[in-house]
Design a protein around this motif. Structure first.
Motif, PDB file in Angstrom:
ATOM      1  N   VAL A   1       0.857  -1.185   0.000  1.00 52.17           N
ATOM      2  CA  VAL A   1       0.000   0.000   0.000  1.00 52.17           C
ATOM      3  C   VAL A   1       0.890   1.231   0.000  1.00 52.17           C
ATOM      4  CG1 VAL A   1      -1.810   1.263   1.197  1.00 52.17           C
ATOM      5  CG2 VAL A   1      -1.772  -1.233   1.298  1.00 52.17           C
ATOM      6  N   LEU A   2       0.631   2.167  -0.931  1.00 51.63           N
ATOM      7  CA  LEU A   2       1.389   3.406  -1.039  1.00 51.63           C
ATOM      8  C   LEU A   2       0.486   4.563  -0.655  1.00 51.63           C
ATOM      9  CD1 LEU A   2       3.093   2.789  -4.522  1.00 51.63           C
ATOM     10  CD2 LEU A   2       3.890   2.061  -2.263  1.00 51.63           C
ATOM     11  N   ASN A   3       1.068   5.574  -0.010  1.00 53.74           N
ATOM     12  CA  ASN A   3       0.288   6.760   0.347  1.00 53.74           C
ATOM     13  C   ASN A   3       0.313   7.756  -0.802  1.00 53.74           C
ATOM     14  OD1 ASN A   3       2.796   7.955   0.458  1.00 53.74           O
ATOM     15  ND2 ASN A   3       2.847   8.161   2.691  1.00 53.74           N
ATOM     16  N   LYS A   4      -0.184   8.960  -0.522  1.00 49.23           N
ATOM     17  CA  LYS A   4      -0.300   9.968  -1.584  1.00 49.23           C
ATOM     18  C   LYS A   4       1.057  10.427  -2.107  1.00 49.23           C
ATOM     19  CE  LYS A   4      -0.662  13.812   1.726  1.00 49.23           C
ATOM     20  NZ  LYS A   4       0.570  14.500   1.341  1.00 49.23           N
ATOM     21  N   ASP A   5       2.105  10.193  -1.332  1.00 47.35           N
ATOM     22  CA  ASP A   5       3.461  10.546  -1.771  1.00 47.35           C
ATOM     23  C   ASP A   5       4.163   9.368  -2.441  1.00 47.35           C
ATOM     24  OD1 ASP A   5       3.160  13.094  -0.620  1.00 47.35           O
ATOM     25  OD2 ASP A   5       3.704  12.287   1.355  1.00 47.35           O
ATOM     26  N   PHE A   6       3.413   8.307  -2.723  1.00 46.55           N
ATOM     27  CA  PHE A   6       3.935   7.078  -3.332  1.00 46.55           C
ATOM     28  C   PHE A   6       5.019   6.444  -2.461  1.00 46.55           C
ATOM     29  CE2 PHE A   6       2.211   9.534  -6.845  1.00 46.55           C
ATOM     30  CZ  PHE A   6       1.398   8.591  -7.453  1.00 46.55           C
ATOM     31  N   SER A   7       4.828   6.563  -1.170  1.00 43.88           N
ATOM     32  CA  SER A   7       5.737   5.941  -0.224  1.00 43.88           C
ATOM     33  C   SER A   7       5.047   4.717   0.376  1.00 43.88           C
ATOM     34  CB  SER A   7       6.114   6.924   0.890  1.00 43.88           C
ATOM     35  OG  SER A   7       6.928   6.301   1.852  1.00 43.88           O
ATOM     36  N   GLU A   8       5.740   3.597   0.429  1.00 42.54           N
ATOM     37  CA  GLU A   8       5.148   2.367   0.935  1.00 42.54           C
ATOM     38  C   GLU A   8       4.876   2.489   2.428  1.00 42.54           C
ATOM     39  OE1 GLU A   8       6.417  -2.283   1.579  1.00 42.54           O
ATOM     40  OE2 GLU A   8       7.203  -1.201  -0.177  1.00 42.54           O
ATOM     41  N   VAL A   9       3.632   2.207   2.820  1.00 42.00           N
ATOM     42  CA  VAL A   9       3.239   2.316   4.221  1.00 42.00           C
ATOM     43  C   VAL A   9       2.798   0.975   4.801  1.00 42.00           C
ATOM     44  CG1 VAL A   9       2.608   4.754   4.085  1.00 42.00           C
ATOM     45  CG2 VAL A   9       0.902   3.012   3.527  1.00 42.00           C
ATOM     46  N   HIS A  10       2.493   0.003   3.931  1.00 39.67           N
ATOM     47  CA  HIS A  10       2.056  -1.289   4.448  1.00 39.67           C
ATOM     48  C   HIS A  10       2.265  -2.369   3.398  1.00 39.67           C
ATOM     49  CE1 HIS A  10      -0.190  -4.322   6.587  1.00 39.67           C
ATOM     50  NE2 HIS A  10      -1.040  -4.455   5.578  1.00 39.67           N
ATOM     51  N   THR A  11       2.651  -3.556   3.868  1.00 41.98           N
ATOM     52  CA  THR A  11       2.804  -4.721   2.996  1.00 41.98           C
ATOM     53  C   THR A  11       2.116  -5.905   3.647  1.00 41.98           C
ATOM     54  OG1 THR A  11       4.927  -3.932   2.157  1.00 41.98           O
ATOM     55  CG2 THR A  11       4.432  -6.270   1.862  1.00 41.98           C
ATOM     56  N   LEU A  12       1.264  -6.572   2.865  1.00 45.44           N
ATOM     57  CA  LEU A  12       0.540  -7.738   3.355  1.00 45.44           C
ATOM     58  C   LEU A  12       1.094  -8.981   2.668  1.00 45.44           C
ATOM     59  CD1 LEU A  12      -1.816  -9.003   4.985  1.00 45.44           C
ATOM     60  CD2 LEU A  12      -3.256  -8.632   2.969  1.00 45.44           C
ATOM     61  N   LYS A  13       1.640  -9.901   3.446  1.00 42.95           N
ATOM     62  CA  LYS A  13       2.179 -11.145   2.905  1.00 42.95           C
ATOM     63  C   LYS A  13       1.184 -12.269   3.171  1.00 42.95           C
ATOM     64  CE  LYS A  13       7.029  -9.845   3.451  1.00 42.95           C
ATOM     65  NZ  LYS A  13       8.352 -10.212   4.032  1.00 42.95           N
ATOM     66  N   LEU A  14       0.731 -12.895   2.080  1.00 43.71           N
ATOM     67  CA  LEU A  14      -0.236 -13.981   2.194  1.00 43.71           C
ATOM     68  C   LEU A  14       0.491 -15.290   2.467  1.00 43.71           C
ATOM     69  CD1 LEU A  14      -2.613 -13.110  -0.777  1.00 43.71           C
ATOM     70  CD2 LEU A  14      -2.903 -12.556   1.626  1.00 43.71           C
ATOM     71  N   PRO A  15      -0.110 -16.191   3.234  1.00 49.94           N
ATOM     72  CA  PRO A  15       0.504 -17.501   3.478  1.00 49.94           C
ATOM     73  C   PRO A  15       0.719 -18.276   2.173  1.00 49.94           C
ATOM     74  CG  PRO A  15      -1.293 -17.094   5.008  1.00 49.94           C
ATOM     75  CD  PRO A  15      -1.347 -16.003   3.995  1.00 49.94           C
ATOM     76  N   VAL A  16       1.717 -19.133   2.160  1.00 42.82           N
ATOM     77  CA  VAL A  16       2.062 -19.887   0.953  1.00 42.82           C
ATOM     78  C   VAL A  16       0.933 -20.813   0.549  1.00 42.82           C
ATOM     79  CG1 VAL A  16       3.714 -21.521  -0.031  1.00 42.82           C
ATOM     80  CG2 VAL A  16       4.496 -19.772   1.569  1.00 42.82           C
ATOM     81  N   GLU A  17       0.198 -21.354   1.507  1.00 47.15           N
ATOM     82  CA  GLU A  17      -0.852 -22.310   1.178  1.00 47.15           C
ATOM     83  C   GLU A  17      -2.089 -21.653   0.563  1.00 47.15           C
ATOM     84  OE1 GLU A  17      -1.263 -21.143   5.532  1.00 47.15           O
ATOM     85  OE2 GLU A  17       0.334 -21.758   4.155  1.00 47.15           O
ATOM     86  N   GLN A  18      -2.204 -20.316   0.640  1.00 49.78           N
ATOM     87  CA  GLN A  18      -3.354 -19.630   0.050  1.00 49.78           C
ATOM     88  C   GLN A  18      -3.162 -19.472  -1.453  1.00 49.78           C
ATOM     89  OE1 GLN A  18      -4.654 -16.034   1.849  1.00 49.78           O
ATOM     90  NE2 GLN A  18      -5.009 -16.935   3.869  1.00 49.78           N
ATOM     91  N   PRO A  19      -4.268 -19.470  -2.219  1.00 45.67           N
ATOM     92  CA  PRO A  19      -4.159 -19.300  -3.672  1.00 45.67           C
ATOM     93  C   PRO A  19      -3.532 -17.957  -4.028  1.00 45.67           C
ATOM     94  CG  PRO A  19      -6.358 -20.046  -3.042  1.00 45.67           C
ATOM     95  CD  PRO A  19      -5.654 -19.684  -1.777  1.00 45.67           C
ATOM     96  N   LYS A  20      -2.793 -17.943  -5.125  1.00 43.55           N
ATOM     97  CA  LYS A  20      -2.145 -16.716  -5.559  1.00 43.55           C
ATOM     98  C   LYS A  20      -3.174 -15.699  -6.060  1.00 43.55           C
ATOM     99  CE  LYS A  20       2.263 -18.819  -6.820  1.00 43.55           C
ATOM    100  NZ  LYS A  20       3.263 -19.029  -7.886  1.00 43.55           N
ATOM    101  N   VAL A  21      -2.896 -14.435  -5.788  1.00 40.06           N
ATOM    102  CA  VAL A  21      -3.779 -13.342  -6.204  1.00 40.06           C
ATOM    103  C   VAL A  21      -3.463 -12.963  -7.644  1.00 40.06           C
ATOM    104  CG1 VAL A  21      -4.397 -10.940  -5.807  1.00 40.06           C
ATOM    105  CG2 VAL A  21      -4.059 -12.469  -3.864  1.00 40.06           C
TER     106      VAL A  21
END
Length: 475
Positions: A1-21
């Motif tokens: 997730v990037l804010n209005k300044d295009f700076s990364e503010v959050h990263t969500l890592k999905l478990p390996v066993e979950q289907p790929k997005v």
């Protein structure tokens, strides 16, 4: 997730066993991120969380939190997602199939094998309850809300890559294609409405900006186009139109009255909603005139020179309340007359024209009278009459802005138009417009324009003098 300044503010890592997005879409109404994956969709809430921030930056306290997911559907891999905020739906494409989910990830509809190629776009027309889909097979198809096939368009010659709904006209959709064209489709007539050429290579993506513009992304450029109000009112009457009237209403939106050549009459709201219809009568194939009083919900049709039919517009189709003849309107109260005092003419109880003046109805007679009636409790009560001419009243119109009744008659070799002030029934102006057949006329500020059967348009200036013959032909 990037804010209005295009700076990364959050990263969500999905478990390996979950289907790929494979795709994502953000629902700004519920502040949720929807992810398309193998077997269905997953929903993440985007909300504020209490945490220890290492760096202070805008939106750093917001995170994605898994909230819901759809049941696994065999053979489904959501490759593209569209959010419909009008219906609270999530629309996903999986190959040639279309899947519709609620905002709670519940599968509502699974439409299989809609096209021969992969589905690339979908729009739901909420007013018509239609799904419109486009595909790599160069086709655009229309489906009912339950998934039944309605129509197919094949004007594109290469794959259709994207689709958007017209923000001002819900019955119009736009598509772009690799054939370098943008096409506008009408879902009421189910026909191509308009086509224009885009950049070389064709559009790959489309989107709406501020409801007045839309963009088309090609391989080499981004084009910004204006909707330019393609139409503000559109409706289908299913018959040839012989007259259109704009009905003004006090402190309310205007209505449109359309008279058909088959003797039918239709009333529409200003946003093109069909309100009611006067069905054609076996008595006649055409009408001599129509008068509609929106204030009293009464519509009168002049069927012939002997009968006026009165309808209630509170129903659809209209309900006929009664039939009136000329002798049912007694000529016992004279409101005004252009004849010298003491002169009375023999009355001829035949109609030749009709119009509505707000809440009252004016009837033009063959003996030169204008009979003024008022709808009261499903009846027409006579208010009085004007002795405007001694010849038939060939034209009656009402200008609601100036509160003026316009009546015209052919006096030998000359056509005369009179303007009456409806407030006190006084004659304000006389216009002599020549011998050519008068088709129509209109008031424009202190001028009057007349249209004639020989194709001529005449403009008369109405002066402020006290003389009744106070018009002067300008052009």
């Amino acid at each position: 997730v990037l804010n209005k300044d295009f700076s990364e503010v959050h990263t969500l890592k999905l478990p390996v066993e979950q289907p790929k997005v494979s795709c994502i879409a953000f629902n700004g109404q519920t502040h949720q991120l929807i992810a398309g994956c193998l077997g269905g969709i997953k929903i993440f809430d985007y909300r504020q969380q209490r945490s220890n921030w290492k760096v202070i930056k805008p939106m750093a306290q917001y995170q994605l939190v898994a909230s819901n997911s759809s049941d696994y559907t065999e053979g489904v891999w959501i490759r593209h997602l569209t959010v419909s905020t009008t219906m609270d739906w999530l629309i996903g494409f999986s190959g040639c199939d279309l899947l519709v989910y609620t905002f709670d990830a519940i599968l509502l509809l699974n439409m299989k094998r809609l096209h021969y190629g992969h589905v690339t776009g979908c729009v739901f027309a909420s007013t018509l309850k239609y799904f419109v889909t486009c595909s790599e097979d160069a086709s655009v198809k229309v489906w009912s809300e339950s998934g039944a096939f309605i129509a197919s368009f094949s004007k594109h010659v290469k794959e259709v890559t994207a689709m958007i709904a017209h923000p001002h006209c819900p019955w119009l959709v736009l598509t772009c294609s690799s054939d370098a064209t943008i096409k506008l489709w009408n879902l009421i007539t189910l026909q191509l409405e308009y086509s224009l050429t885009s950049s070389v290579g064709g559009g790959r993506l489309m989107g709406v900006v501020n409801k007045n513009y839309f963009y088309v992304v090609t391989a080499s450029s981004v084009d910004l186009l204006e909707f330019n109000h393609f139409t503000q009112f559109w409706s289908l009457s299913y018959c040839k139109m012989s007259q259109l009237l704009l009905v003004l209403r006090e402190q309310k939106a205007p209505q449109i009255l359309a008279r058909g050549a088959d003797g039918s009459v239709r009333v529409y709201s200003s946003d093109a909603v069909h309100l009611t219809t006067v069905l054609p009568s076996h008595h006649t194939s055409s009408l001599m005139g129509v008068a509609y009083s929106a204030a009293t919900h009464v519509l009168c049709t002049l069927v012939d020179s002997e009968e006026v039919w009165m309808y209630s517009t509170r129903f659809n189709p209209c309900c006929r309340l009664g039939v009136w003849h000329g002798e049912m309107f007694p000529a016992d109260k004279l409101l005004a007359s252009v004849l010298p005092a003491g002169i009375r003419l023999e009355h001829r109880m035949e109609f030749c024209s009709i119009c509505a003046c707000g809440a009252i109805i004016a009837l033009g007679m063959f003996d030169g009278r204008v009979v003024v009636v008022e709808p009261v409790e499903e009846e027409l009560k006579t208010i009085g009459y004007l002795q405007a001419f001694v010849s038939p009243i060939t034209l009656l119109k009402f200008d609601g802005v100036l509160n003026t009744l316009i009546c015209a008659s052919n006096r030998g070799d000359d056509i005369c138009i009179q303007l009456w002030d409806v407030a006190n029934w006084t004659l304000s102006s006389n216009v002599q417009c020549g011998s050519s057949e008068l088709v129509d006329c209109a008031l424009l500020d202190n001028c009057m324009m007349t249209g004639h059967g020989n194709g001529a348009l005449s403009l008369f200036r109405l002066s402020d003098s006290s003389s009744l013959n106070n018009s002067k032909r300008v052009v």
